[in-house]
Design a protein around this motif. Structure first.
Motif, PDB file in Angstrom:
ATOM      1  N   GLU A 138      96.048  49.641   7.065  1.00  0.00           N
ATOM      2  CA  GLU A 138      97.349  50.318   7.118  1.00  0.00           C
ATOM      3  C   GLU A 138      97.256  51.731   6.533  1.00  0.00           C
ATOM      4  OE1 GLU A 138     100.078  49.463   8.484  1.00  0.00           O
ATOM      5  OE2 GLU A 138     100.308  47.293   8.537  1.00  0.00           O
ATOM      6  N   VAL A 139      96.565  51.848   5.395  1.00  0.00           N
ATOM      7  CA  VAL A 139      96.432  53.162   4.765  1.00  0.00           C
ATOM      8  C   VAL A 139      95.547  54.069   5.611  1.00  0.00           C
ATOM      9  CG1 VAL A 139      95.605  54.391   2.715  1.00  0.00           C
ATOM     10  CG2 VAL A 139      96.852  52.245   2.459  1.00  0.00           C
ATOM     11  N   SER A 140      94.525  53.499   6.238  1.00  0.00           N
ATOM     12  CA  SER A 140      93.628  54.285   7.088  1.00  0.00           C
ATOM     13  C   SER A 140      94.380  54.894   8.267  1.00  0.00           C
ATOM     14  CB  SER A 140      92.473  53.415   7.596  1.00  0.00           C
ATOM     15  OG  SER A 140      91.649  53.001   6.522  1.00  0.00           O
ATOM     16  N   VAL A 141      95.377  54.183   8.759  1.00  0.00           N
ATOM     17  CA  VAL A 141      96.221  54.738   9.830  1.00  0.00           C
ATOM     18  C   VAL A 141      96.904  56.014   9.336  1.00  0.00           C
ATOM     19  CG1 VAL A 141      98.315  54.355  11.185  1.00  0.00           C
ATOM     20  CG2 VAL A 141      96.615  52.542  10.996  1.00  0.00           C
ATOM     21  N   ARG A 142      97.372  56.003   8.083  1.00  0.00           N
ATOM     22  CA  ARG A 142      98.009  57.206   7.513  1.00  0.00           C
ATOM     23  C   ARG A 142      96.996  58.329   7.334  1.00  0.00           C
ATOM     24  NH1 ARG A 142     100.889  52.417   7.689  1.00  0.00           N
ATOM     25  NH2 ARG A 142     103.077  52.786   7.113  1.00  0.00           N
ATOM     26  N   VAL A 143      95.789  57.981   6.917  1.00  0.00           N
ATOM     27  CA  VAL A 143      94.744  58.999   6.747  1.00  0.00           C
ATOM     28  C   VAL A 143      94.435  59.657   8.090  1.00  0.00           C
ATOM     29  CG1 VAL A 143      92.321  59.387   6.167  1.00  0.00           C
ATOM     30  CG2 VAL A 143      93.716  57.880   4.743  1.00  0.00           C
ATOM     31  N   THR A 144      94.340  58.835   9.135  1.00  0.00           N
ATOM     32  CA  THR A 144      94.076  59.371  10.478  1.00  0.00           C
ATOM     33  C   THR A 144      95.176  60.327  10.902  1.00  0.00           C
ATOM     34  OG1 THR A 144      92.863  57.380  11.125  1.00  0.00           O
ATOM     35  CG2 THR A 144      93.723  58.765  12.897  1.00  0.00           C
ATOM     36  N   ARG A 145      96.408  59.959  10.606  1.00  0.00           N
ATOM     37  CA  ARG A 145      97.531  60.847  10.956  1.00  0.00           C
ATOM     38  C   ARG A 145      97.458  62.163  10.182  1.00  0.00           C
ATOM     39  NH1 ARG A 145     103.979  60.304   9.621  1.00  0.00           N
ATOM     40  NH2 ARG A 145     104.591  62.178  10.777  1.00  0.00           N
ATOM     41  N   LEU A 146      97.119  62.074   8.890  1.00  0.00           N
ATOM     42  CA  LEU A 146      97.030  63.270   8.064  1.00  0.00           C
ATOM     43  C   LEU A 146      95.916  64.205   8.533  1.00  0.00           C
ATOM     44  CD1 LEU A 146      97.604  61.552   4.623  1.00  0.00           C
ATOM     45  CD2 LEU A 146      99.031  63.394   5.557  1.00  0.00           C
ATOM     46  N   GLU A 147      94.892  63.648   9.160  1.00  0.00           N
ATOM     47  CA  GLU A 147      93.760  64.449   9.634  1.00  0.00           C
ATOM     48  C   GLU A 147      93.881  64.793  11.115  1.00  0.00           C
ATOM     49  OE1 GLU A 147      90.434  62.020   8.637  1.00  0.00           O
ATOM     50  OE2 GLU A 147      90.474  62.555   6.495  1.00  0.00           O
ATOM     51  N   SER A 148      95.014  64.468  11.720  1.00  0.00           N
ATOM     52  CA  SER A 148      95.187  64.668  13.159  1.00  0.00           C
ATOM     53  C   SER A 148      95.567  66.111  13.487  1.00  0.00           C
ATOM     54  CB  SER A 148      96.291  63.740  13.672  1.00  0.00           C
ATOM     55  OG  SER A 148      97.560  64.158  13.175  1.00  0.00           O
ATOM     56  N   PRO A 149      95.306  66.545  14.726  1.00  0.00           N
ATOM     57  CA  PRO A 149      95.730  67.882  15.170  1.00  0.00           C
ATOM     58  C   PRO A 149      97.244  68.072  15.027  1.00  0.00           C
ATOM     59  CG  PRO A 149      94.166  66.939  16.730  1.00  0.00           C
ATOM     60  CD  PRO A 149      94.524  65.837  15.762  1.00  0.00           C
ATOM     61  N   GLU A 150      97.983  66.985  15.151  1.00  0.00           N
ATOM     62  CA  GLU A 150      99.444  67.038  15.056  1.00  0.00           C
ATOM     63  C   GLU A 150      99.905  67.651  13.730  1.00  0.00           C
ATOM     64  OE1 GLU A 150     103.138  63.882  14.380  1.00  0.00           O
ATOM     65  OE2 GLU A 150     101.111  63.144  14.795  1.00  0.00           O
ATOM     66  N   LEU A 151      99.187  67.313  12.650  1.00  0.00           N
ATOM     67  CA  LEU A 151      99.589  67.796  11.328  1.00  0.00           C
ATOM     68  C   LEU A 151      98.685  68.910  10.791  1.00  0.00           C
ATOM     69  CD1 LEU A 151     100.640  64.530   9.420  1.00  0.00           C
ATOM     70  CD2 LEU A 151     102.097  66.265  10.477  1.00  0.00           C
ATOM     71  N   ALA A 152      97.724  69.350  11.594  1.00  0.00           N
ATOM     72  CA  ALA A 152      96.774  70.364  11.111  1.00  0.00           C
ATOM     73  C   ALA A 152      97.490  71.630  10.655  1.00  0.00           C
ATOM     74  CB  ALA A 152      95.764  70.694  12.216  1.00  0.00           C
ATOM     75  N   ARG A 153      98.497  72.053  11.399  1.00  0.00           N
ATOM     76  CA  ARG A 153      99.231  73.281  11.039  1.00  0.00           C
ATOM     77  C   ARG A 153     100.027  73.085   9.754  1.00  0.00           C
ATOM     78  NH1 ARG A 153     104.162  75.597  12.901  1.00  0.00           N
ATOM     79  NH2 ARG A 153     104.117  77.897  12.859  1.00  0.00           N
ATOM     80  N   GLU A 154     100.623  71.913   9.604  1.00  0.00           N
ATOM     81  CA  GLU A 154     101.380  71.621   8.382  1.00  0.00           C
ATOM     82  C   GLU A 154     100.458  71.633   7.158  1.00  0.00           C
ATOM     83  OE1 GLU A 154     104.501  71.126   7.638  1.00  0.00           O
ATOM     84  OE2 GLU A 154     105.596  70.529   9.437  1.00  0.00           O
ATOM     85  N   VAL A 155      99.291  71.003   7.293  1.00  0.00           N
ATOM     86  CA  VAL A 155      98.346  70.937   6.178  1.00  0.00           C
ATOM     87  C   VAL A 155      97.838  72.337   5.838  1.00  0.00           C
ATOM     88  CG1 VAL A 155      96.121  70.036   5.424  1.00  0.00           C
ATOM     89  CG2 VAL A 155      97.693  68.549   6.676  1.00  0.00           C
ATOM     90  N   ALA A 156      97.515  73.126   6.861  1.00  0.00           N
ATOM     91  CA  ALA A 156      97.051  74.494   6.628  1.00  0.00           C
ATOM     92  C   ALA A 156      98.135  75.317   5.928  1.00  0.00           C
ATOM     93  CB  ALA A 156      96.665  75.146   7.955  1.00  0.00           C
ATOM     94  N   ALA A 157      99.378  75.112   6.319  1.00  0.00           N
ATOM     95  CA  ALA A 157     100.486  75.836   5.698  1.00  0.00           C
ATOM     96  C   ALA A 157     100.637  75.447   4.231  1.00  0.00           C
ATOM     97  CB  ALA A 157     101.785  75.548   6.454  1.00  0.00           C
TER      98      ALA A 157
END
Length: 216
Positions: free
Chosen positions: A147-166
């Protein structure tokens, strides 16, 4: 608040403070942080809800373990000495702790996952990522790891790449702001962040910081 920031400095790398403003605009509390030069720690300032907090009184706090178990909660002004004592004991025991910790079960597991989701929804992506890693390193049961790995995958996804960079850009701007104070350069850093990452959570926080810099 100053005592919480002192804990963040004292237990850097082992403790994460999340300061949640519920009664005022984020710019108001950030203005206070600017005035007192309180932005020099890894503390997260937000008016989102990275955690589900049952207590509604203000001020209030919740202290979570690395496996998301509630250690204590209540009024931080009354409990600060207890909080510091627990953190010091946890730090001193660190080398002797077993790498195997009991996994959260039932409601605890659901709460753990919801806390991670709340952190993501509130824009605390770096914190959410580190929190996920700590949970996995505590060796919970296989279902929790999945379950937690699913969240890690989402956090490392292209979908959130801009948010993380910001968010990372915001941390850099905050560091410059703490070192230099309110200058044309630090204002420019925040303005550039808002322009480049418009629509992200970090851009909203940067906007609040710019508002906090404006004369009242």
């Amino acid at each position: 608040m100053p005592a919480t920031l002192t804990l963040q400095r004292e237990f850097e790398g082992q403790f994460q403070a999340v300061l949640i403003e519920r009664r005022h605009e984020l710019s108001d509390v950030l203005r206070l942080g600017l005035e007192h030069r309180w932005l020099d720690t890894a503390a997260i300032w937000t008016n989102g809800y990275p955690f589900l907090m049952e207590r509604q009184a203000v001020p209030s706090y919740i202290l979570l373990s690395a496996s998301s178990e509630i250690v204590m909660q209540g009024n931080p002004l009354e409990d600060m000495s207890r909080i510091r004592a627990w953190l010091a004991e946890w730090r001193d025991r660190a080398p002797a702790r077993s790498s195997s910790h009991p996994a959260p079960e039932g409601g605890s597991k659901a709460q753990l996952l919801r806390r991670i989701d709340c952190a993501i929804e509130s824009g605390a992506y770096v914190f959410a990522s580190e929190f996920c890693k700590r949970v996995i390193s505590s060796k919970p049961d296989a279902e929790t790891v999945d379950e937690v790995s699913v969240r890690v995958t989402r956090l490392e996804s292209p979908e959130l790449a801009r948010e993380v960079a910001a968010e990372k850009a915001l941390w850099s701007a905050r560091a410059a702001l703490q070192e230099q104070g309110v200058t044309d350069e630090t204002k420019s850093l925040l303005s550039d962040l808002v322009s480049e990452y418009e629509g992200t959570h970090a851009a909203l926080t940067a906007t609040a910081l710019l508002q906090a810099m404006a004369p009242e």
